[in-house]
Design an enzyme around this catalytic site. Structure first.
Site, PDB file in Angstrom:
ATOM      1  CG  ASP A   1     -57.189 -73.092 -21.754  1.00  0.00           C
ATOM      2  OD1 ASP A   1     -56.304 -73.738 -22.346  1.00  0.00           O
ATOM      3  OD2 ASP A   1     -57.328 -73.102 -20.516  1.00  0.00           O
TER       4      ASP A   1
ATOM      5  CG  HIS B   1     -53.276 -73.008 -20.616  1.00  0.00           C
ATOM      6  ND1 HIS B   1     -54.228 -73.563 -19.799  1.00  0.00           N
ATOM      7  CD2 HIS B   1     -52.125 -73.653 -20.303  1.00  0.00           C
ATOM      8  CE1 HIS B   1     -53.692 -74.489 -19.020  1.00  0.00           C
ATOM      9  NE2 HIS B   1     -52.405 -74.558 -19.313  1.00  0.00           N
TER      10      HIS B   1
ATOM     11  CD  GLU C   1     -51.430 -77.153 -16.643  1.00  0.00           C
ATOM     12  OE1 GLU C   1     -51.349 -78.363 -16.396  1.00  0.00           O
ATOM     13  OE2 GLU C   1     -52.316 -76.654 -17.368  1.00  0.00           O
TER      14      GLU C   1
END
Length: 326
Positions: free
Chosen positions: A150, A208, A254
């Protein structure tokens, strides 16, 4: 939580809540069919196991029948997984002492029952993960989504680009600066498999991934980044054989990038070429899901609306009701 609604439709419990509350033992998840009998069975009573592949027609691959009587216990199942889950039910039946006599016939409501840890953000030791897997097995979960990278860190040992494991490149915060070696990763896969749990590793891309830009000076979706990612996927799949890890999650959540579809298609095709089934997040703010990928629908409190299962062209997992930040 991953589940597969396309196979099961809208699920409703086969029994009322009052039946669970009245049970002489706390069973989680509560079996599909339970018939309580009078009497109890002592813990030292003999346990007989009858395994027959033909039972898969009525019980499924993970289903079982459990008969508890004062003189002994009988388990019937089609597979080792069914026997394993019958024994987990037996553990719960005997948690308070002797086993209450009963007939149980059970099979899972959902084909994939999964829990996720995002260790890219919050590192957890292998010993802690093993304890979590033990608890998952006790509750008859059969998959562990291991979110290995991440924005703060790349938790996978990297032989080709060891800079990815350099603590100085990671995002500072509450997290532990640590990395899983390939030996540790293989060990956890084996540990989970013995408990009938499939690990689904996630290598999140192209979002991320602040640490990645810190390491190389360019983002993942840069042509140079794409080449490195393909090499990283190759290394992971060399180290973790396909029989251990038939699935590989590539994230893709995202983020918006100019070459989003091309990126997702290329990464999914690479995973496919390595003999694995790619999976992508499929929320409303994620990259387009490649035709090669399974979609994982999700949302959180910041999402605008829910991803529509009816619009999914790919096989998909529905995680829209089970994503918890805790």
């Amino acid at each position: 939580m991953l589940c597969s609604p396309s196979s099961y439709g809208d699920w409703t419990s086969p029994h009322p809540l009052q039946q669970e509350e009245a049970a002489p033992a706390a069973l989680i998840p509560f079996p599909a069919h339970v018939d309580w009998k009078t009497g109890t069975c002592p813990k030292k009573a003999p346990v007989s196991v009858k395994k027959n592949a033909a039972l898969a027609k009525t019980l499924g691959k993970e289903g079982y029948e459990l008969q508890v009587r004062p003189g002994g216990i009988l388990i019937r199942a089609a597979t080792d997984a069914g026997v394993f889950y019958a024994r987990r039910t037996l553990d719960q039946l005997g948690a308070g002492g002797d086993y209450p006599c009963c007939d149980i016939k059970d099979s899972p409501a959902f084909a994939i029952r999964c829990f996720m840890h995002d260790v890219g953000r919050n590192f957890r030791s292998i010993e802690t993960l093993k304890a979590d897997i033990d608890e998952m097995a006790r509750l008859k979960l059969n998959a562990f989504h291991w979110h290995l990278t991440d924005y703060p860190a790349w938790r996978i040992q990297c032989k080709k680009y060891p800079v990815l494991n350099d603590p100085s490149k990671r995002i500072k915060g509450r997290d532990v600066n640590d990395t899983y070696t390939y030996d540790q990763i293989r060990d956890l896969f084996r540990y989970a498999r013995k408990r009938h749990i499939q690990i689904i590793p996630e290598i999140d891309m192209p979002g991320h991934s602040t640490y990645f830009k810190n390491c190389f000076g360019f983002p993942m979706h840069d042509p140079r980044g794409i080449k490195i990612l393909e090499e990283l996927l190759e290394e992971f799949c060399r180290e973790i054989p396909v029989e251990m890890s038939p699935y590989l999650h590539i994230g893709a959540d995202e983020i918006r990038i100019p070459n989003g579809k091309q990126f997702a298609d290329r990464m999914a095709a690479k995973v496919k070429s390595l003999g694995r089934q790619p999976i992508q997040w499929a929320g409303n703010n994620d990259l387009p899901v490649s035709g090669d990928s399974y979609a994982q629908l999700w949302n959180d409190e910041n999402s605008v609306g829910l991803p529509d299962p009816a619009k999914q062209k790919n096989p998909y997992f529905d995680s829209t009701a089970g994503y918890i930040n805790s």
